[in-house]
Design a protein around this motif. Structure first.
Motif, PDB file in Angstrom:
ATOM      1  N   THR A  89       0.851  -1.190   0.000  1.00 61.51           N
ATOM      2  CA  THR A  89       0.000   0.000   0.000  1.00 61.51           C
ATOM      3  C   THR A  89       0.883   1.234   0.000  1.00 61.51           C
ATOM      4  O   THR A  89       2.004   1.206   0.524  1.00 61.51           O
ATOM      5  CB  THR A  89      -0.933   0.038   1.226  1.00 61.51           C
ATOM      6  OG1 THR A  89      -1.736   1.228   1.181  1.00 61.51           O
ATOM      7  CG2 THR A  89      -0.147   0.025   2.533  1.00 61.51           C
ATOM      8  N   ASP A  90       0.395   2.321  -0.603  1.00 58.68           N
ATOM      9  CA  ASP A  90       1.112   3.588  -0.498  1.00 58.68           C
ATOM     10  C   ASP A  90       0.619   4.407   0.688  1.00 58.68           C
ATOM     11  O   ASP A  90       1.164   5.463   0.991  1.00 58.68           O
ATOM     12  CB  ASP A  90       0.962   4.406  -1.788  1.00 58.68           C
ATOM     13  CG  ASP A  90      -0.465   4.892  -2.025  1.00 58.68           C
ATOM     14  OD1 ASP A  90      -1.420   4.138  -1.699  1.00 58.68           O
ATOM     15  OD2 ASP A  90      -0.641   6.017  -2.533  1.00 58.68           O
ATOM     16  N   ARG A  91      -0.395   3.900   1.389  1.00 56.10           N
ATOM     17  CA  ARG A  91      -1.006   4.660   2.489  1.00 56.10           C
ATOM     18  C   ARG A  91      -0.232   4.438   3.788  1.00 56.10           C
ATOM     19  O   ARG A  91       0.363   3.393   4.015  1.00 56.10           O
ATOM     20  CB  ARG A  91      -2.475   4.249   2.668  1.00 56.10           C
ATOM     21  CG  ARG A  91      -3.320   4.603   1.453  1.00 56.10           C
ATOM     22  CD  ARG A  91      -4.729   4.043   1.524  1.00 56.10           C
ATOM     23  NE  ARG A  91      -5.427   4.276   0.270  1.00 56.10           N
ATOM     24  CZ  ARG A  91      -6.195   5.329   0.012  1.00 56.10           C
ATOM     25  NH1 ARG A  91      -6.402   6.229   0.956  1.00 56.10           N
ATOM     26  NH2 ARG A  91      -6.767   5.480  -1.170  1.00 56.10           N
ATOM     27  N   CYS A  92      -0.273   5.453   4.634  1.00 58.74           N
ATOM     28  CA  CYS A  92       0.421   5.384   5.909  1.00 58.74           C
ATOM     29  C   CYS A  92      -0.314   6.259   6.915  1.00 58.74           C
ATOM     30  O   CYS A  92      -0.931   7.266   6.540  1.00 58.74           O
ATOM     31  CB  CYS A  92       1.873   5.856   5.751  1.00 58.74           C
ATOM     32  SG  CYS A  92       2.878   5.595   7.236  1.00 58.74           S
ATOM     33  N   ASP A  93      -0.245   5.876   8.186  1.00 57.97           N
ATOM     34  CA  ASP A  93      -0.878   6.677   9.231  1.00 57.97           C
ATOM     35  C   ASP A  93       0.087   7.695   9.833  1.00 57.97           C
ATOM     36  O   ASP A  93      -0.297   8.478  10.696  1.00 57.97           O
ATOM     37  CB  ASP A  93      -1.460   5.779  10.331  1.00 57.97           C
ATOM     38  CG  ASP A  93      -0.507   4.721  10.829  1.00 57.97           C
ATOM     39  OD1 ASP A  93       0.575   4.553  10.226  1.00 57.97           O
ATOM     40  OD2 ASP A  93      -0.829   4.048  11.829  1.00 57.97           O
ATOM     41  N   PHE A  94       1.351   7.716   9.374  1.00 58.60           N
ATOM     42  CA  PHE A  94       2.299   8.771   9.721  1.00 58.60           C
ATOM     43  C   PHE A  94       2.534   9.633   8.480  1.00 58.60           C
ATOM     44  O   PHE A  94       2.157   9.248   7.362  1.00 58.60           O
ATOM     45  CB  PHE A  94       3.641   8.186  10.173  1.00 58.60           C
ATOM     46  CG  PHE A  94       3.622   7.482  11.510  1.00 58.60           C
ATOM     47  CD1 PHE A  94       2.467   7.350  12.263  1.00 58.60           C
ATOM     48  CD2 PHE A  94       4.795   6.941  12.021  1.00 58.60           C
ATOM     49  CE1 PHE A  94       2.461   6.693  13.484  1.00 58.60           C
ATOM     50  CE2 PHE A  94       4.809   6.279  13.236  1.00 58.60           C
ATOM     51  CZ  PHE A  94       3.641   6.150  13.975  1.00 58.60           C
ATOM     52  N   ARG A  95       3.182  10.766   8.689  1.00 58.78           N
ATOM     53  CA  ARG A  95       3.593  11.631   7.585  1.00 58.78           C
ATOM     54  C   ARG A  95       5.035  12.081   7.852  1.00 58.78           C
ATOM     55  O   ARG A  95       5.317  13.271   7.983  1.00 58.78           O
ATOM     56  CB  ARG A  95       2.666  12.857   7.464  1.00 58.78           C
ATOM     57  CG  ARG A  95       1.228  12.565   7.154  1.00 58.78           C
ATOM     58  CD  ARG A  95       1.024  12.050   5.730  1.00 58.78           C
ATOM     59  NE  ARG A  95      -0.395  11.900   5.435  1.00 58.78           N
ATOM     60  CZ  ARG A  95      -1.104  10.822   5.723  1.00 58.78           C
ATOM     61  NH1 ARG A  95      -0.512   9.790   6.315  1.00 58.78           N
ATOM     62  NH2 ARG A  95      -2.384  10.751   5.419  1.00 58.78           N
ATOM     63  N   CYS A  96       5.938  11.124   7.941  1.00 58.70           N
ATOM     64  CA  CYS A  96       7.318  11.444   8.315  1.00 58.70           C
ATOM     65  C   CYS A  96       7.895  12.497   7.373  1.00 58.70           C
ATOM     66  O   CYS A  96       7.756  12.399   6.148  1.00 58.70           O
ATOM     67  CB  CYS A  96       8.170  10.191   8.300  1.00 58.70           C
ATOM     68  SG  CYS A  96       7.662   8.987   9.568  1.00 58.70           S
TER      69      CYS A  96
END
Length: 344
Positions: free
Chosen positions: A32-39
């Motif tokens: 997935t390209d989705r993430c719950d962080f935005r480093c």
């Protein structure tokens, strides 16, 4: 399946190789390209993620992984984005574990930000995962929140503890960020080794627009190593995991430190890996645009022999190396795609 692979190996099939004679035995798969962080070194704060119709189903990803295993890939690493935010990811992992049981795959591993690890660690271990890499760029809660923009340190530390309790080996990945976390490195080594974890430091890479100039935070690992040598005795080690890290052993702790240096000392000459995105595009090099799209073929009903031939042909596009540069004259990304698209 195992019997057929044994026959293939006995007949001398060399497996996958690129034009420079490097054997390709390691596939990194972004689910997935989705993430719950935005480093801040990986993503923009406001991201536009892919439409779900463009993302391969787990059946499609499974079929591609199986084809690579048939061609001699011995290690699969699941990445993202954050792989554990995708629904039904554990069913996918359980399916891939059949290759471990058959002896056609040596290792199935995972790279994660740790946010979902506490609730999934036991199931991952039961599915045959033996090691996980966890991103951990600070042990200071406020600094961790600033770097990840959305992460909670206590949640990640809980996940690391759960992984250890489940019997998973944990390696910590720290992106070296000048002016942000460099004062913590010695303490992070002690923290990691005190809990039985290896730790690797990584140079930030010029991928994607991340709302800032990477030169502000770029920190060469030659400088990191010199700083660590003021605290520890670092002994060269021949330890390898199949990835790009080069390890030293800390005499005072007995633990290992890895250095991943795509800029100051690239590891292209020994590259054994390729990367598959969640859309079915195979990137032959993290730092180049050479790629082959498998999605249309999969959705067009390609037969296994033709799929295998596509994979073998794709290896001919693997370049000799990348062209990563970070300095004041190269402030823009080397490539426009985000790290989360290719897989961390």
């Amino acid at each position: 399946m195992a019997h057929q692979n044994d026959i293939t190996r006995k007949r001398g099939t060399p497996g996958l190789a690129d034009p420079f004679g490097r054997r390709i035995t390691y596939l990194r798969v972004s689910v997935t390209d989705r993430c719950d962080f935005r480093c801040l070194y990986c993503m923009a704060e406001e991201m536009q993620f892919l439409p779900k119709a463009e993302v391969l189903s787990f059946d499609e990803l499974d079929r591609l992984c199986a084809a690579f295993v048939r061609q001699g890939v011995r290690k699969l690493r699941l990445t993202g984005g954050e792989p554990l935010v995708r629904r039904d990811i554990l069913d996918f992992i359980r399916g891939l574990s059949r290759h471990l049981a058959a002896g056609t795959l040596d290792e199935l591993t995972l790279t994660t930000n740790g946010s979902q690890l506490a609730r999934h660690a036991e199931a991952l271990a039961a599915a045959g995962v033996r090691r996980v890499n966890v991103s951990l760029d600070s042990l200071d809660p406020a600094r961790f929140a600033a770097i990840t923009r959305r992460g909670r340190l206590d949640t990640v530390l809980e996940g690391i503890a759960a992984a250890k309790a489940a019997g998973l080996a944990v390696k910590l990945n720290v992106v070296a960020l000048r002016g942000l976390n460099e004062e913590e490195f010695a303490a992070m080594v002690l923290w990691a080794h005190g809990r039985g974890h290896d730790i690797s430091f990584i140079e930030t890479m010029p991928l994607g627009d991340v709302d800032g100039d990477r030169t502000d935070h770029y920190l060469p690992l030659t400088r990191v190593r010199r700083a660590l040598e003021r605290h520890f005795t670092l002994q060269e080690s021949g330890y390898r995991t199949g990835g790009p890290a080069r390890y030293v052993t800390v005499a005072e702790t007995g633990g290992r430190i890895g250095f991943i240096t795509p800029l100051t000392h690239n590891f292209c000459e020994s590259c054994n890996r390729v990367r598959l995105t969640c859309t079915g595009r195979l990137y032959l090099c993290l730092g180049q645009e050479d790629s082959v799209d498998f999605r249309d073929a999969l959705r067009g009903g390609v037969a296994d022999p033709a799929l295998d031939a596509m994979i073998r042909a794709a290896m001919g596009h693997k370049p000799k190396g990348h062209d990563f540069i970070i300095d004041r004259n190269h402030g823009t990304p080397a490539l426009s795609r985000h790290m989360s698209v290719t897989g961390g």
